[in-house]
Design a protein around this motif. Structure first.
Motif, mmCIF file in Angstrom:
data_model
loop_
_atom_site.group_PDB
_atom_site.id
_atom_site.type_symbol
_atom_site.label_atom_id
_atom_site.label_comp_id
_atom_site.label_asym_id
_atom_site.label_seq_id
_atom_site.Cartn_x
_atom_site.Cartn_y
_atom_site.Cartn_z
ATOM 1 N N GLN A 65 -37.192 -11.010 -50.625
ATOM 2 C CA GLN A 65 -36.301 -9.884 -50.927
ATOM 3 C C GLN A 65 -35.281 -9.770 -49.801
ATOM 4 O OE1 GLN A 65 -38.770 -6.408 -51.335
ATOM 5 N NE2 GLN A 65 -39.079 -6.776 -53.508
ATOM 6 N N ALA A 66 -34.007 -9.658 -50.169
ATOM 7 C CA ALA A 66 -32.940 -9.565 -49.169
ATOM 8 C C ALA A 66 -32.721 -8.108 -48.764
ATOM 9 C CB ALA A 66 -31.653 -10.163 -49.729
ATOM 10 N N PHE A 67 -32.751 -7.859 -47.458
ATOM 11 C CA PHE A 67 -32.486 -6.539 -46.904
ATOM 12 C C PHE A 67 -31.249 -6.606 -46.019
ATOM 13 C CE2 PHE A 67 -36.848 -5.979 -48.124
ATOM 14 C CZ PHE A 67 -36.932 -4.647 -48.471
ATOM 15 N N HIS A 68 -30.603 -5.456 -45.845
ATOM 16 C CA HIS A 68 -29.412 -5.366 -45.002
ATOM 17 C C HIS A 68 -29.621 -4.189 -44.048
ATOM 18 C CE1 HIS A 68 -24.823 -6.285 -45.197
ATOM 19 N NE2 HIS A 68 -25.236 -6.175 -43.957
ATOM 20 N N TYR A 69 -29.456 -4.436 -42.758
ATOM 21 C CA TYR A 69 -29.610 -3.417 -41.725
ATOM 22 C C TYR A 69 -28.235 -3.105 -41.137
ATOM 23 C CZ TYR A 69 -34.474 -4.786 -42.085
ATOM 24 O OH TYR A 69 -35.723 -5.066 -42.559
ATOM 25 N N PHE A 70 -27.977 -1.836 -40.900
ATOM 26 C CA PHE A 70 -26.691 -1.389 -40.371
ATOM 27 C C PHE A 70 -26.929 -0.531 -39.130
ATOM 28 C CE2 PHE A 70 -26.581 -1.706 -44.946
ATOM 29 C CZ PHE A 70 -25.480 -2.510 -45.178
ATOM 30 N N ARG A 71 -26.143 -0.775 -38.079
ATOM 31 C CA ARG A 71 -26.195 0.062 -36.879
ATOM 32 C C ARG A 71 -24.861 0.809 -36.797
ATOM 33 N NH1 ARG A 71 -25.637 -0.716 -30.918
ATOM 34 N NH2 ARG A 71 -24.659 -2.704 -31.460
ATOM 35 N N LEU A 72 -24.950 2.139 -36.819
ATOM 36 C CA LEU A 72 -23.770 3.002 -36.851
ATOM 37 C C LEU A 72 -23.754 3.933 -35.655
ATOM 38 C CD1 LEU A 72 -24.801 3.746 -40.394
ATOM 39 C CD2 LEU A 72 -22.510 2.918 -40.023
ATOM 40 N N GLU A 73 -22.558 4.257 -35.192
ATOM 41 C CA GLU A 73 -22.388 5.193 -34.075
ATOM 42 C C GLU A 73 -21.611 6.410 -34.559
ATOM 43 O OE1 GLU A 73 -20.887 4.912 -29.521
ATOM 44 O OE2 GLU A 73 -19.493 4.178 -31.032
ATOM 45 N N ARG A 74 -22.131 7.596 -34.249
ATOM 46 C CA ARG A 74 -21.470 8.855 -34.613
ATOM 47 C C ARG A 74 -20.163 8.960 -33.841
ATOM 48 N NH1 ARG A 74 -19.328 13.124 -36.191
ATOM 49 N NH2 ARG A 74 -20.417 15.059 -36.574
ATOM 50 N N LEU A 75 -19.079 9.233 -34.550
ATOM 51 C CA LEU A 75 -17.767 9.352 -33.921
ATOM 52 C C LEU A 75 -17.637 10.647 -33.130
ATOM 53 C CD1 LEU A 75 -15.544 8.155 -36.897
ATOM 54 C CD2 LEU A 75 -16.141 6.858 -34.841
ATOM 55 N N GLU A 76 -16.781 10.629 -32.148
ATOM 56 C CA GLU A 76 -16.425 11.835 -31.398
ATOM 57 C C GLU A 76 -15.619 12.745 -32.328
ATOM 58 O OE1 GLU A 76 -17.200 12.655 -28.309
ATOM 59 O OE2 GLU A 76 -17.831 10.785 -27.396
ATOM 60 N N PRO A 77 -15.672 14.072 -32.130
ATOM 61 C CA PRO A 77 -14.926 14.985 -33.002
ATOM 62 C C PRO A 77 -13.436 14.659 -33.112
ATOM 63 C CG PRO A 77 -16.438 16.224 -31.640
ATOM 64 C CD PRO A 77 -16.482 14.793 -31.156
ATOM 65 N N ASP A 78 -12.810 14.222 -32.034
ATOM 66 C CA ASP A 78 -11.377 13.925 -32.092
ATOM 67 C C ASP A 78 -11.075 12.624 -32.846
ATOM 68 O OD1 ASP A 78 -12.468 12.316 -30.087
ATOM 69 O OD2 ASP A 78 -10.670 12.392 -28.844
ATOM 70 N N GLN A 79 -12.099 11.856 -33.201
ATOM 71 C CA GLN A 79 -11.909 10.624 -33.956
ATOM 72 C C GLN A 79 -12.058 10.850 -35.467
ATOM 73 O OE1 GLN A 79 -15.056 8.532 -31.814
ATOM 74 N NE2 GLN A 79 -13.526 7.037 -31.175
ATOM 75 N N LEU A 80 -12.527 12.017 -35.848
ATOM 76 C CA LEU A 80 -12.793 12.302 -37.258
ATOM 77 C C LEU A 80 -11.523 12.706 -37.986
ATOM 78 C CD1 LEU A 80 -16.058 14.390 -36.885
ATOM 79 C CD2 LEU A 80 -15.865 12.020 -37.624
ATOM 80 N N SER A 81 -11.377 12.229 -39.196
ATOM 81 C CA SER A 81 -10.284 12.697 -40.050
ATOM 82 C C SER A 81 -10.798 13.866 -40.883
ATOM 83 C CB SER A 81 -9.801 11.571 -40.956
ATOM 84 O OG SER A 81 -10.794 11.268 -41.912
#
Length: 84
Positions: free
Chosen positions: A62-78
């Protein structure tokens, strides 16, 4: 997730890969690729991802996909990412 992690906090998400099984344990699966994950988690930056083949107890791959994400700083958010 945006409310649970501070800016620069890291999240790791594991999903079925796009070429993964359509069903698992009798249930329909949902698979995600990088574009779909980035679309869902707009308050995060995708740092990297990795695919892996998992061997089930029945000997099927079975193929799995792992993702590593970083929470953006407030000034980077649209404005559109604030809902996530």
């Amino acid at each position: 997730m945006s409310r649970s992690l501070k800016p620069k906090g890291i999240a790791i998400i594991a999903t079925f890969a796009l070429d993964g099984p359509k069903r698992c344990s009798g249930l329909d699966t949902v698979a995600y690729g990088e574009a779909a994950i980035q679309g869902l988690f707009t308050a995060f930056r995708l740092l990297d991802s990795h695919q892996e083949a998992h061997l089930t107890p029945q000997g099927k791959s079975q193929a799995f996909h792992y993702f590593r994400l970083e929470r953006l700083e407030p000034d980077q958010l649209s404005k559109t990412s604030l809902k996530h």
